[in-house]
Write an enzyme that holds these catalytic residues in place. Structure first.
Site, PDB file in Angstrom:
ATOM      1  N   ASP A  79       0.871  -1.104   0.029  1.00 32.69           N
ATOM      2  CA  ASP A  79       0.062  -0.068  -0.051  1.00 32.69           C
ATOM      3  C   ASP A  79       0.632   1.162  -0.119  1.00 32.69           C
ATOM      4  O   ASP A  79       0.319   2.370  -0.520  1.00 32.69           O
ATOM      5  CB  ASP A  79      -0.937  -0.061   1.214  1.00 32.69           C
ATOM      6  CG  ASP A  79      -0.174   0.184   2.525  1.00 32.69           C
ATOM      7  OD1 ASP A  79       0.696  -0.836   2.760  1.00 32.69           O
ATOM      8  OD2 ASP A  79      -0.518   1.012   3.502  1.00 32.69           O
ATOM      9  N   ASP A  82       5.624   0.340   3.638  1.00 33.00           N
ATOM     10  CA  ASP A  82       5.635  -0.880   4.394  1.00 33.00           C
ATOM     11  C   ASP A  82       5.518  -2.018   3.449  1.00 33.00           C
ATOM     12  O   ASP A  82       5.196  -2.065   2.243  1.00 33.00           O
ATOM     13  CB  ASP A  82       4.595  -1.260   5.390  1.00 33.00           C
ATOM     14  CG  ASP A  82       3.366  -1.053   5.130  1.00 33.00           C
ATOM     15  OD1 ASP A  82       2.650  -1.815   4.806  1.00 33.00           O
ATOM     16  OD2 ASP A  82       2.684   0.328   5.095  1.00 33.00           O
ATOM     17  N   TYR A 231      -6.223   0.345   8.438  1.00 30.85           N
ATOM     18  CA  TYR A 231      -7.285   0.671   7.506  1.00 30.85           C
ATOM     19  C   TYR A 231      -8.670   0.426   7.901  1.00 30.85           C
ATOM     20  O   TYR A 231      -9.508  -0.638   7.476  1.00 30.85           O
ATOM     21  CB  TYR A 231      -6.759   0.041   6.039  1.00 30.85           C
ATOM     22  CG  TYR A 231      -5.816   0.591   5.411  1.00 30.85           C
ATOM     23  CD1 TYR A 231      -5.632   1.870   5.007  1.00 30.85           C
ATOM     24  CD2 TYR A 231      -4.488   0.157   5.553  1.00 30.85           C
ATOM     25  CE1 TYR A 231      -4.634   2.651   4.392  1.00 30.85           C
ATOM     26  CE2 TYR A 231      -3.316   0.649   4.978  1.00 30.85           C
ATOM     27  CZ  TYR A 231      -3.391   1.899   4.536  1.00 30.85           C
ATOM     28  OH  TYR A 231      -2.317   2.331   3.791  1.00 30.85           O
TER      29      TYR A 231
END
Ligand SMILES: *[C@@H]1O[C@H](CO)[C@@H](O)[C@H](O)[C@H]1NC(C)=O
Length: 496
Positions: A79, A82, A231
């Protein structure tokens, strides 16, 4: 004498300014920015990289993702900075890449095949995640706590690659709705260029939507410890259900989905006024997407969405009575919040430009407190945001890595900040990597095309790797910018 000469001077200066204005306006090479914005996605790829991968310092990674659980979850995108594969932002990024291609692909020229590849890389993974196990959708690979406790290149990753899923007993209508939207939007991208693939995507989208709608719930409840706070679905799942149905209607033209929108729209947030569009909250984007049906195709029952879209758009237009000045920095950048603000800039820019396009095709304008705002005004508004990102801002810097004379050199990104596996083939372990996070110098690898979190509320920016709120890139910052960059690359001459 003095008066006359200064008046003459002013006249001459004005004349020069007018002459120069169009040339100043084309100071940016939008085609180059577009190309780079897509290359960024090649740097975020997980899995087996194809021979032509254009982020030369990256290599294969995550080749056994899912294997411990007997599913193939190789591929997809990391994303941000990371190495976790988070399903909700990945699906959202894929939806926005696809929307960029469906609406602005005709301006992409030589970049169109690359943009399609970027969509396909996401869609291929989402197809696997949606079809590997009947009745389940895989929504994440990687233990986020353990991943974030390390500073490791994806190629070295040795943290637990846990697999997380939603199903009838642990529902996730938010992540499933977004996945359905991504698959449906991607099916539009490939409708002509690869009809068989497009049909597979649409078929999967319909099934995932059915699952999302039938087993209602938020994945933040089902999987809270693993998906939050990274998220978490703060906005709940209503927005994704309506968004998915709207995309399914656009992709399939099947009346079932329009009936759904008309029957459940109000229950699912159609009446809300919400002004920030992100991987979490799709309310305003759904309104803009449904306005397309109203403006371009004269579909009935969608007036409400046009009027809500108008309110949203007017809130961004300076000089009108509905303008909300608090949405901008003094230097003119759309501003919502300090952490990764640029994601709101690129999503808003996308919506403004898409709306300009839909208005133009419907020969419509927006009335903002009595003032008519034309599509060309919205194009100019969107261009100011794009230009700010590319370097026309008080700090005089580009926020896209590798673009312009002065760009951020310390993106908060594991792979970019460490010596590449080509330069340093030996493993660099979890803890050993932190020296590179804390190093003072520039990243050794250029994360070409990455747009970072961006400046603060006062237009100031620290090129500091530790300041992740400002210096972290994300697929969902870039994906909505691909469409606007294509538009300006393809049309700038016309709009000067
Ligand atoms: C339209 O969608 C519904 C719901 O998914 C499905 O049952 C139906 O077969 C579709 N109709 C066509 C013509 O594809």
């Amino acid at each position: 004498m003095e008066g006359r000469s200064s008046r003459l001077f002013v006249t001459v200066a004005l004349f020069h300014l007018l002459l120069l204005a169009p040339r100043l306006a084309v100071a940016f090479n939008y085609a180059d920015a577009l190309a780079k914005s897509i290359i960024f996605f090649e740097g975020q790829r997980s899995g087996k990289l194809p021979p032509g991968n254009r982020m030369p310092w990256r290599a294969d990674s995550g080749l056994t993702d899912g294997a411990q659980h007997n599913v193939d979850l190789v591929g997809g995108y990391y994303d941000a900075g990371d190495n976790v594969k988070f399903g909700l932002p990945m699906a959202f990024s894929t939806t926005m890449l696809a929307w960029s291609v469906t609406d602005f692909g005709k301006f992409m020229g030589a970049q169109l095949p690359h943009a399609r590849d970027a969509v396909r890389w996401g869609a291929d993974y989402l197809l696997k995640a949606a079809t590997a196990t009947p009745g389940a959708l895989y929504v994440q690979v990687g233990d986020p706590g353990r991943d974030h406790a390390c500073w490791e290149r994806p190629e070295d990753m040795d943290t637990p690659r846990g697999v997380y899923r939603v199903d009838a007993s642990k529902p996730g209508s938010d992540v499933a709705g977004e996945t359905a939207a991504a698959l449906a939007a991607s099916s539009v991208v490939f409708r002509r260029s690869d009809p068989a693939y497009s049909a597979r995507l649409l078929h999967a989208a319909m099934a995932v939507f059915e699952f999302a709608d039938r087993h209602r719930g938020s994945y933040s409840d089902s999987l809270s410890a693993d998906v939050c706070p990274y998220y978490c679905s703060y906005s709940g799942y209503h927005d994704e259900l309506l968004w998915a149905a709207s995309w399914l209607h656009r992709a399939s033209n099947n009346a079932t989905y329009m009936t759904y929108v008309q029957a459940y729209g109000m229950q699912l947030g159609a009446g809300d006024d919400d002004y920030s569009f992100s991987w979490d909250d799709k309310r305003v984007a759904t309104k803009v997407l449904l306005s397309r049906g109203f403006l371009r195709r004269k579909l009935q029952g969608l007036e409400l969405y046009k009027s809500h879209s108008d309110s949203y758009i007017c809130s961004l237009v300076p000089g009108t009575s509905s303008f909300q000045a608090g949405q901008y920095t003094p230097g003119g950048l759309i501003y919502k919040e300090g952490e990764s603000n640029m994601q709101y800039v690129t999503t808003a820019t996308f919506l403004v430009l898409a709306y300009a396009k839909y208005l133009k095709s419907g020969r419509a304008t927006v009335s903002c407190g009595g003032r008519d705002v034309a599509p060309a005004d919205l194009v100019a508004l969107a261009k100011r945001q794009v230009d700010y990102i590319l370097g026309k801002n008080p700090a005089g810097r580009s926020y896209m890595v590798g673009f312009g004379a002065r760009y951020p050199e310390r993106a908060h990104h594991r792979g970019a900040s460490m010596p590449s596996v080509r330069a340093h083939p030996g493993r660099i372990g979890c803890d050993a990597g932190f020296q590179y996070l804390h190093a003072a110098g520039a990243n050794p690898n250029v994360l070409t095309g990455a747009v970072l979190g961006g400046p603060d509320a006062h237009d100031s920016f620290d090129d500091d790797r530790g300041n992740y709120a400002q210096s972290e890139p994300a697929t969902y910052i870039n994906a909505p910018l691909v469409g606007p960059l294509a538009f300006f690359a393809g049309t700038i001459k016309k709009y000067n």
